[in-house]
Design a protein around this motif. Structure first.
Motif, PDB file in Angstrom:
ATOM      1  N   LYS A   1     -27.997  12.157-118.630  1.00  0.00           N
ATOM      2  CA  LYS A   1     -28.612  13.310-119.282  1.00  0.00           C
ATOM      3  C   LYS A   1     -28.679  13.125-120.794  1.00  0.00           C
ATOM      4  O   LYS A   1     -29.620  13.592-121.444  1.00  0.00           O
ATOM      5  CB  LYS A   1     -27.824  14.581-118.945  1.00  0.00           C
ATOM      6  N   THR A   2     -27.688  12.473-121.368  1.00  0.00           N
ATOM      7  CA  THR A   2     -27.645  12.249-122.812  1.00  0.00           C
ATOM      8  C   THR A   2     -28.248  10.906-123.198  1.00  0.00           C
ATOM      9  O   THR A   2     -29.004  10.811-124.175  1.00  0.00           O
ATOM     10  CB  THR A   2     -26.202  12.335-123.326  1.00  0.00           C
TER      11      THR A   2
ATOM     12  N   ALA B   1     -38.729  12.812-123.447  1.00  0.00           N
ATOM     13  CA  ALA B   1     -37.448  12.350-123.978  1.00  0.00           C
ATOM     14  C   ALA B   1     -37.661  11.726-125.347  1.00  0.00           C
ATOM     15  O   ALA B   1     -38.794  11.531-125.808  1.00  0.00           O
ATOM     16  CB  ALA B   1     -36.808  11.348-123.018  1.00  0.00           C
TER      17      ALA B   1
ATOM     18  N   LYS C   1     -33.009   9.039-124.737  1.00  0.00           N
ATOM     19  CA  LYS C   1     -32.033  10.051-125.126  1.00  0.00           C
ATOM     20  C   LYS C   1     -32.582  11.444-124.839  1.00  0.00           C
ATOM     21  O   LYS C   1     -33.779  11.686-124.943  1.00  0.00           O
ATOM     22  CB  LYS C   1     -31.697   9.926-126.614  1.00  0.00           C
ATOM     23  N   ASN C   2     -31.662  12.356-124.516  1.00  0.00           N
ATOM     24  CA  ASN C   2     -31.983  13.783-124.343  1.00  0.00           C
ATOM     25  C   ASN C   2     -33.152  13.977-123.372  1.00  0.00           C
ATOM     26  O   ASN C   2     -34.201  14.495-123.718  1.00  0.00           O
ATOM     27  CB  ASN C   2     -32.309  14.429-125.686  1.00  0.00           C
TER      28      ASN C   2
ATOM     29  N   PHE D   1     -35.771  17.197-122.934  1.00  0.00           N
ATOM     30  CA  PHE D   1     -35.433  18.043-124.076  1.00  0.00           C
ATOM     31  C   PHE D   1     -36.505  19.093-124.334  1.00  0.00           C
ATOM     32  O   PHE D   1     -36.216  20.192-124.819  1.00  0.00           O
ATOM     33  CB  PHE D   1     -35.232  17.180-125.331  1.00  0.00           C
TER      34      PHE D   1
ATOM     35  N   ARG E   1     -34.620  20.594-116.898  1.00  0.00           N
ATOM     36  CA  ARG E   1     -33.236  20.183-117.173  1.00  0.00           C
ATOM     37  C   ARG E   1     -32.249  21.080-116.444  1.00  0.00           C
ATOM     38  O   ARG E   1     -31.183  20.624-116.004  1.00  0.00           O
ATOM     39  CB  ARG E   1     -32.977  20.218-118.683  1.00  0.00           C
TER      40      ARG E   1
END
Length: 626
Positions: free
Chosen positions: A53-54, A108, A149-150, A153, A159
């Motif tokens: 997720k990160t 992302a 990343k992210n 978002f 999410r």
């Protein structure tokens, strides 16, 4: 009237496409790993944080990309794998549609670093939501690095639909294992939250399987090999005694691509016919090679399902190959009904000569004689002397009068009239009264070893013994986890249970919860755990299966689970509850009914299924109404 049909903006179209390509972090892992394999990499490293997720980062030492290719790879339908429609039926690579990177970049933050071997400088690109933020040359090692990343978002709704980290990491591991098993010649490394989970050096198929699943995997593998014009099979199947209840160790690879096929799975199950217990699943790791023009891999978005030209021939060849391997390595029992076991010569008699029997004949015997002849001495032969004692005249029997010496001849001393006999009608009622009292106290009956029948004031109650016991155990385990720790029974000989690194990672996270319900862990090893204490009223023979089911439940994720303790309690209750088909005594049935209605919610099982139903007298009367 103005037109109502308009072209979607590129960023909106990419977000819509991302919904088909990128469903969860594991989808990103699959696309990036396959791209690294297609880039001819020999060393691939996967770095994951918070189950993806990160951060999802893939670093490879492949051929890299030029400046133009680095910029163009994020455009939709930009690919180096195909040039025309006919190429779809001659694919030898993983990805080919050119939508993965464009879809990932739309949802992302993407950072890409790449350099070709012949170039001195590489390219560094940063993208946020399909927008190029930066592009500049940089000093980089050979190969490509993608850092995602992210994830989601800019789509919070997507999410929010992601599962817990346990479930999402399980999907990441699945994708990692499938790619790593299909390419044993590549060195793979997986790092999750800063700790190394897998470090798989370059090896062959068998070593790669053993390195991933660890434990006693090597001793349970049976090799399978078959070469035909339409199909080439290599791989391994598991021995029947190592079969499990879940399907976690079943893999088909067609042309180095993981697929799912219920049709081919049925061929494997038919080869194991008669060797497995009910509900058990065998392990298999099979690599199939077929001509590229005989399959279509573009029938499913994730390309995990393919279409074969001749499925029936593949079914027959696969079933025959697996069955032959099981028989060749003495795994499957072979019965020869034409062989007479009485003709087998014992080992200790192989050097001895045969002994011929002697025949004794009574030549004086006449079956047609009118009178019974007197006993004669048998005709003696050279070997009959030892039998003469058996035909000697028996000793004379004693006189029969001597048997009655000392007995009284008169019977007048016994007066039978003085004896009092109990009347039969005085005994029978007492016996029937005691039996009637005994049956009247019995309030529960077992029906088909599945249901407990209990009469109530309004009619009749039917209780499902399995679901009822699940509810009782579920609340008992929850109480032990939150209020008081359960008692543990210590084992005389500690029990060692083997697990692979992924399963050990799950057990480490469940250690506190398992200890509250009664488990005691002696020590942790690289390929398993040693258990010295188990919960009360738990059979030691069930521990291995119980631990495997608990780990599998957390890897797959039970429905309607709100916490780790809740999932653990549900898994243990389902595994340890009395099964349908088990015989229960009257006391056991009565205790189960009393414990059920002492629960907070006796109406449903932990999985929201009814535990009992009631039939009123009126409903029963209607059944007898004509």
């Amino acid at each position: 009237m103005s037109s109502i049909i308009q072209l979607l903006p590129d960023h909106v179209a990419n977000q819509i496409a991302a919904g088909e390509v990128v469903q969860r972090p594991a989808s990103v892992v699959k696309e990036l790993l396959e791209n690294a394999v297609d880039a001819q990499a020999t060393d691939i490293k996967l770095i994951v944080k918070d189950a993806g997720k990160t951060l999802v980062q893939v670093i490879d030492n492949g051929i890299g990309m030029s400046v133009t290719d680095a910029r163009l790879c994020f455009e939709r339908h930009a690919t180096s794998k195909i040039r025309q429609a006919e190429d779809l039926f001659a694919l030898h690579t993983k990805g080919f549609r050119g939508e993965a990177l464009a879809s990932i970049a739309a949802i992302a933050h993407v950072e890409m670093k790449t350099r070709q071997e012949q170039e001195e400088l590489g390219t560094h690109i940063v993208i946020e939501g399909s927008k190029f933020v930066a592009q500049e040359p940089a000093v980089l090692p050979k190969g490509t690095s993608f850092a995602i990343k992210n994830l989601f978002f800019n789509i919070p709704a997507r999410r929010n639909f992601l599962k817990s980290d346990h479930v999402e990491f399980r999907h990441v591991l699945d994708e990692f294992q499938r790619v790593a098993m299909a390419h044993p010649g590549i060195h793979f490394t997986l790092i999750h939250n800063g700790s190394e989970t897998f470090n798989l050096p370059s090896s062959n198929y068998r070593q790669r399987i053993v390195n991933i699943f660890a434990g006693k995997t090597n001793e349970k593998l049976v090799p399978v090999a078959e070469e035909t014009d339409i199909l080439s099979i290599q791989g391994f199947v598991g021995k029947p005694e190592f079969a499990k209840k879940n399907k976690g160790e079943q893999f088909f690879f067609v042309n180095d691509r993981f697929i799912r096929s219920s049709y081919l799975h049925h061929a494997i199950m038919s080869a194991y016919e008669g060797l497995l217990r009910d509900g058990m699943q065998p392990s298999y790791f099979l690599y199939l090679q077929v001509p590229a023009h005989s399959i279509d891999i573009n029938i499913h978005p994730t390309k995990t399902e393919i279409k074969f030209d001749d499925e029936q021939a593949l079914y027959a060849i696969l079933r025959s190959a697996v069955k032959h391997s099981l028989g060749q390595f003495n795994v499957a029992p072979v019965l020869d009904f034409e062989r007479d076991p009485n003709l087998d010569t014992p080992y200790e008699y192989q050097t001895k000569s045969a002994e011929y029997p002697t025949i004794e004949v009574d030549r004086s015997y006449n079956p047609f004689a009118d009178e019974v002849p007197t006993r004669r001495e048998p005709t003696r032969t050279a070997s009959a002397g030892s039998y003469s004692n058996h035909f000697s005249k028996p000793a004379a029997a004693p006189s029969w009068e001597s048997l009655y010496v000392g007995l009284k001849q008169d019977t007048e001393a016994v007066d039978f009239s003085a004896l009092e006999m109990e009347a039969e009608d005085e005994i029978a009622p007492s016996l029937f009264n005691s039996q009637e009292t005994e049956t009247s106290t019995q309030k529960t009956y077992q029906l088909q070893r599945k249901y407990i029948v209990s009469p109530i004031k309004s009619g009749l109650m039917l209780i499902d013994q399995n679901r009822a016991h699940q509810r009782v155990l579920y609340e008992q385990y929850l109480t032990n986890m939150t209020v008081q720790q359960a008692a543990s029974q210590q084992l005389l000989f500690p029990l060692q249970v083997s697990f692979n690194p992924v399963e050990l990672h799950v057990l480490h996270e469940l250690q506190d919860g398992l200890q509250t319900v009664g488990f005691t862990f002696d020590r942790w090893e690289n390929d398993g755990v040693v258990i010295s204490g188990i919960p009360m009223h738990t059979n030691e023979s069930m521990i291995r299966q119980l631990m495997e089911e608990i780990v599998h439940a957390f890897q797959e994720g039970l429905s309607d689970s709100f916490s780790q303790n809740d999932t653990l309690a549900k898994s243990m209750a389902r595994s340890l509850a009395v099964k349908n088909g088990a015989f229960l005594t009257d006391k056991e049935m009565e205790a189960l009914v009393n414990n059920l209605f002492a629960c907070k919610d006796p109406n449903v099982s932990p999985f929201q299924k009814p535990t009992f139903i009631t039939l009123s007298v009126d409903e029963i009367d209607k059944k007898f109404t004509l």
